[in-house]
Design a protein around this motif. Structure first.
Motif, PDB file in Angstrom:
ATOM      1  N   ALA A  65      -2.303   1.993   9.380  1.00 45.27           N
ATOM      2  CA  ALA A  65      -0.930   1.794   9.847  1.00 45.27           C
ATOM      3  C   ALA A  65      -0.271   3.152  10.001  1.00 45.27           C
ATOM      4  CB  ALA A  65      -0.138   0.938   8.867  1.00 45.27           C
ATOM      5  N   ASP A  78       0.804  -1.215   0.000  1.00 46.45           N
ATOM      6  CA  ASP A  78       0.000   0.000   0.000  1.00 46.45           C
ATOM      7  C   ASP A  78       0.836   1.265   0.000  1.00 46.45           C
ATOM      8  OD1 ASP A  78      -2.218  -1.651   0.136  1.00 46.45           O
ATOM      9  OD2 ASP A  78      -2.239  -1.623   2.320  1.00 46.45           O
ATOM     10  N   ARG A  99      -4.334  -4.703  10.383  1.00 50.42           N
ATOM     11  CA  ARG A  99      -4.682  -4.692   8.958  1.00 50.42           C
ATOM     12  C   ARG A  99      -5.978  -5.460   8.724  1.00 50.42           C
ATOM     13  NH1 ARG A  99      -1.597  -3.554   4.478  1.00 50.42           N
ATOM     14  NH2 ARG A  99      -2.165  -4.561   2.516  1.00 50.42           N
ATOM     15  N   PRO A 101       2.953   5.372   9.815  1.00 54.24           N
ATOM     16  CA  PRO A 101       4.294   5.308   9.247  1.00 54.24           C
ATOM     17  C   PRO A 101       5.351   5.558  10.301  1.00 54.24           C
ATOM     18  CG  PRO A 101       2.965   7.008   8.165  1.00 54.24           C
ATOM     19  CD  PRO A 101       2.170   6.451   9.271  1.00 54.24           C
ATOM     20  N   ASP A 128       2.972   2.083   2.344  1.00 56.08           N
ATOM     21  CA  ASP A 128       3.272   2.536   3.698  1.00 56.08           C
ATOM     22  C   ASP A 128       4.782   2.530   3.930  1.00 56.08           C
ATOM     23  OD1 ASP A 128       0.561   2.705   4.269  1.00 56.08           O
ATOM     24  OD2 ASP A 128       0.463   0.599   4.894  1.00 56.08           O
ATOM     25  N   GLN A 129       5.211   3.334   4.893  1.00 57.08           N
ATOM     26  CA  GLN A 129       6.619   3.350   5.245  1.00 57.08           C
ATOM     27  C   GLN A 129       7.025   1.998   5.839  1.00 57.08           C
ATOM     28  OE1 GLN A 129       8.968   5.648   4.839  1.00 57.08           O
ATOM     29  NE2 GLN A 129       7.602   7.096   3.827  1.00 57.08           N
TER      30      GLN A 129
END
Length: 238
Positions: A208, A182, A202, A210, A184-185
């Motif tokens: 989430a 996705d 999730r 980062p 994300d970091q």
């Protein structure tokens, strides 16, 4: 040997190895403190001698622990291999390929060997974050790459990534991060429980957070994020 007895023996050996790691730090610190205070100039004040002894204690603790790692690291790898043979995990059986006829063939063989080596190292080093029955130490689940990194497929859209980087002592240290599809970091992972929290969040549709910044800030943020996710999950289960 009975499997239960073997697992208990390996657990005790694992705990003893970790305890020995801490003991070397304590012994090195004690020796350094004694030597620093004993051999500091008598003309110094008590506070200066104590401060000097403290500095020497830290240096000695790090030095002794670094020396101990020279035999602790191979011991940990032996325990990991012994643990893997104690459980029904199917490992890949590889045979050496025929000698290459061209440079391209040789390069292809080395590239494949690099990928296999990365997967094997990832499985071996996973003991640091998974000391259980070997979920993350199943070599067949790891996919190695030519840049010596590897990934472990956890769930659709979620992978555990492995790489090594030089630590403060000039040795390669394993680093694990959680990656998602996705954008994300990457999230630094130091314990398998953190993976559980992320997957549970999730699955519950929670966002989430980062993780960025330097190492200390990252560790603090990870801890805060896990606490926050845990609170959300408990609220959902209530």
């Amino acid at each position: 040997m009975n499997r239960a007895v073997r697992r208990a023996t390996l657990t005790v050996a694992d705990a003893a190895t970790e305890s020995l790691d801490m003991v070397t730090v304590v012994i090195g610190g004690a020796i350094g403190a004694w030597a620093g205070y004993t051999y500091s100039p008598d003309t110094w004040s008590g506070d200066w001698r104590l401060a000097f002894a403290g500095g020497v204690a830290v240096v000695a603790a790090v030095a002794v622990n670094s020396l101990a790692e020279l035999f602790l690291t191979p011991l940990r790898r032996l325990l990991t291999k012994a643990r893997s043979t104690a459980q029904p995990i199917t490992t890949r059986r590889r045979t050496a390929p025929a000698a290459p006829a061209t440079l391209s063939e040789g390069l292809a063989q080395v590239a494949t060997a690099t990928e296999n080596d990365a997967a094997s190292r990832a499985a071996d080093d996973a003991w640091a974050i998974d000391k259980g029955d070997g979920f993350l130490r199943a070599e067949d689940r790891w996919r190695g790459y030519e840049d010596a990194t590897a990934s472990f497929f956890l769930a659709p859209g979620v992978w555990l990534h492995y790489r090594t980087e030089e630590n403060d002592y000039g040795r390669d240290a394993a680093r694990f991060t959680l990656l998602t599809g996705d954008g994300d970091q990457p999230v630094p992972i130091t314990h398998v429980e953190q993976i559980r929290h992320r997957l549970a969040a999730r699955a519950a549709g929670l966002p989430a957070v980062p993780v960025t910044g330097d190492t200390k800030d990252t560790e603090d943020t990870v801890a805060e994020t896990i606490t926050e996710l845990d609170n959300h999950l408990k609220a959902l289960e209530a």
